[in-house]
Every structure is written in structure tokens, then in C-alpha cells.
Scaffold this active site. Structure first.
Site, PDB file in Angstrom:
ATOM      1  N   GLY A 134      -1.354 -17.509 -41.873  1.00 46.64           N
ATOM      2  CA  GLY A 134      -0.073 -17.841 -41.266  1.00 46.64           C
ATOM      3  C   GLY A 134       0.934 -16.730 -41.451  1.00 46.64           C
ATOM      4  N   LYS A 189      -3.639 -10.995 -33.481  1.00 43.87           N
ATOM      5  CA  LYS A 189      -2.197 -10.703 -33.547  1.00 43.87           C
ATOM      6  C   LYS A 189      -1.938  -9.318 -34.126  1.00 43.87           C
ATOM      7  CE  LYS A 189      -1.772 -11.308 -38.163  1.00 43.87           C
ATOM      8  NZ  LYS A 189      -1.133 -10.445 -39.175  1.00 43.87           N
TER       9      LYS A 189
END
EC number: 1.1.1.94
Length: 331
Positions: A134, A189
Site C-alpha cells: 500500500g 505503479k
């Protein structure tokens, strides 16, 4: 109280070790660097990786792996993605089957293009795996700045144990059973963050970054869903959340490397200047191969590959991205 062993005393491993130590958990940090080990055990610091922190006395660093693992109920893999397999090989015969493996690395194995939990399962098939992922920078976790992550596993009981282990007043953990989506989001990402950094390095503005992040999110979801992830995962903490923090923060080594590349440095020069592993570069190569295999359109990844591995100039590559054929906006 549990004992947790970390393989790797880098910035994030040390930060999580401090968090657990402050909760009263016995923590061992294994590392090869004797200077780091001495700094932790003697000075209660780890100045090589994170400045201005104090390490609790129940956190101990070891060079001997057997000593570090002794009595551990959890083993945290706090090493770069390209050494996950080696780390797991080193654990064989040293831990019981009921020890839960927690992976905090984000990436994909170069050569095999396997997700990291798949690598762990190949080497340690009897141990349950939880991915902790995260939007989180070690520099903020170590200072107790509120942070929220996801513990993902095919074993929800294991994910809940990890949730209970790490939950703190400033460290909130959600659980999730979509380990594929969580791992793909965490890996791709980094490619988008590199590209965002390139835009910053060239000198583009907020419009460019907003477009790149939004279309980058589409690429993450596209390849992730194709590989078996759930769509909703990519719009949660391990997808959109991680993308935002990695593309916008100067703590992000991928963004910093991208800025340097946008300013004209080569990938090798950028890695040397950043001084730490830049996962997005390895991920770019792996996902370039995967998207070809899976038949998935990933134009930002295509352009990043041209810059990183084919010598394309950053500004020219951005022009190629902007001048593609017109199309309808869709994921």
C-alpha cells in the site's frame, strides 16, 4: 508476545521493526552489513538508511541468520524483489511450516515474470504467504505518521493475524484476499512513477502528471485484470493509493530516478545517484514482456521501455505517446 524476524535491515524493514518494537514485539533484523548491524545494536540507529530515529532495545540486529530466525513466528522479507528467491532458499530447513512469510517487496521476478508470492510458494511451499502493501514511505512510517496498508493472502486467517500484528494507533491495516491484484498494483505503479518523474524532470506541469497518473491507473487495472486480479483492488490502497504516493512524493526512489532520466541522465546514472534499488526499471522490462504475451495495451509502459532500454530521448518519447491515434477513453 510474538517474535518477528526481518530479512533485510533497510529503510522499510527497519521502520516496520521500530513500529513492532514500540508495540512490545521482539524483533530481529538480519543483514549482511556489519556497519548497519553495529549501528543498530550499539547506537540504536540505522543512519545508512534512515536518519533521526531511535531503535527500541527489543529490536536486535544479527549477521547470523539462524540466530535471527530463532523462535520467530513471522518472517518478513524486506529485501529487493530480485533477491526474494535467494532469500527464500536461505530459509529452507531453518523455519517450521507454521511460520507465516510476510512479503513487503514490490516487483516481479526478472526472467520468470512470476509474482513474488509465486516465487515464495515455489521455494517454501508449506508456508503461508501474506503480502503487506500500500501507500507507505519508510521515512514516514518511522516517524509515526498515520499510514494505511493492506494485508493480502489466500489464507484470510493469516492476513488477519498480520493485521493484528501490525495494527497501531498510527498504522491501520485492512485485509484483502486478492493477492494477484495487490501484487500487480504494487509492481506496475513503479513504472508509472518512473514516467511521472520523467515528466517532472523535463519540466512538464500538473496537467501532464494528472493525465499520466490517470492513464497509468488504466494500464495497471488492464494488465491486473487480465492476470486474474479483481477490478476493485486497483482502485483501493494497493492500486490507486500506492500510485498517488509513488508518483508525487520525493521519498519515491522511482520518481526520483525518473526526474534524473527526464533531465538527460541514463538509467544507470539515475540508479547510481539515487543510491538504492529502483524497482520500476526491472518491472518495466518484465511487464513489457508480459503485456506482449497477454495481448494487453500498455502505451506508457511501451514508452518507458523505449527510454530505459532502447535509448529513446525522454521528450521524443512523450511526443510519441501524445501523437498516437485518437481513441475513446476506456480502461
Amino acid at each position: 508476545m510474538s517474535k518477528v524476524a526481518f530479512l533485510g535491515a533497510g529503510s522499510f524493514g527497519t521502520s516496520l521493526g521500530i513500529l513492532l518494537g514500540n508495540k512490545g514485539v521482539t524483533v530481529s533484523l538480519w543483514d549482511r552489513d556489519e556497519n548497519v548491524i553495529n549501528d543498530i545494536n550499539v547506537n540504536r540507529k540505522n543512519d545508512k538508511y534512515i536518519k533521526d530515529l531511535t531503535i527500541p532495545t527489543n529490536v536486535t540486529a544479527y549477521k547470523d541468520l539462524d540466530e535471527a530466525l530463532n523462535g520467530a513466528e513471522y518472517v518478513v522479507l524486506a529485501v529487493p524483489s530480485h533477491v526474494i528467491r535467494t532469500a527464500c532458499k536461505n530459509l529452507k530447513g531453518k523455519i517450521n511450516d507454521d511460520v507465516i512469510i510476510i512479503n513487503i517487496a514490490k516487483g516481479i521476478e526478472e526472467g520468470t515474470n512470476l509474482r513474488l508470492s509465486q516465487v515464495i510458494n515455489q521455494e517454501l511451499p508449506n508456508n503461508k504467504v501474506v503480502v503487506l502493501s500500500g501507500p507507505s514511505h519508510a521515512e514516514e512510517v518511522s516517524k509515526g505518521i498515520p499510514t494505511t496498508l493492506v494485508a493480502s493472502s489466500e489464507c484470510m486467517e493469516c492476513a488477519e493475524k498480520v493485521q493484528d500484528l501490525f495494527m497501531d494507533k498510527n498504522f491501520r491495516i485492512y485485509t484483502n484476499d486478492d493477492i494477484i491484484g495487490v501484487e500487480i498494483g504494487g509492481a506496475v505503479k513503479n513504472i508509472i512513477a518512473l514516467a511521472a518523474g520523467v515528466c517532472d524532470g523535463i519540466g512538464y506541469g500538473d496537467n501532464s502528471k494528472a493525465a499520466l497518473m490517470t492513464r497509468g491507473m488504466a494500464e495497471i487495472a488492464r494488465i491486473g485484470i487480465k492476470m486474474g486480479g479483481k477490478a476493485e483492488t486497483f482502485f483501493g490502497l494497493t492500486g490507486m493509493g500506492d500510485l498517488i504516493v509513488t508518483c508525487t512524493s520525493m521519498h519515491s526512489r522511482n520518481r526520483r530516478a525518473g526526474i534524473l532520466i527526464g533531465q538527460g541522465k541514463t538509467a544507470e546514472e539515475a540508479i547510481e545517484e539515487v543510491g538504492m534499488v529502483v524497482e520500476g526499471i526491472k518491472a518495466c522490462k518484465a511487464f513489457y514482456e508480459l503485456k506482449e504475451k497477454e495481448g494487453v495495451t500498455m502505451p506508457i509502459t511501451d514508452i518507458a521501455y523505449k527510454v530505459l532500454f532502447e535509448g529513446a530521448k525522454a521528450e521524443n518519447a512523450v511526443s510519441l505517446l501524445m501523437e498516437r491515434d485518437k481513441k475513446k477513453e476506456e480502461i
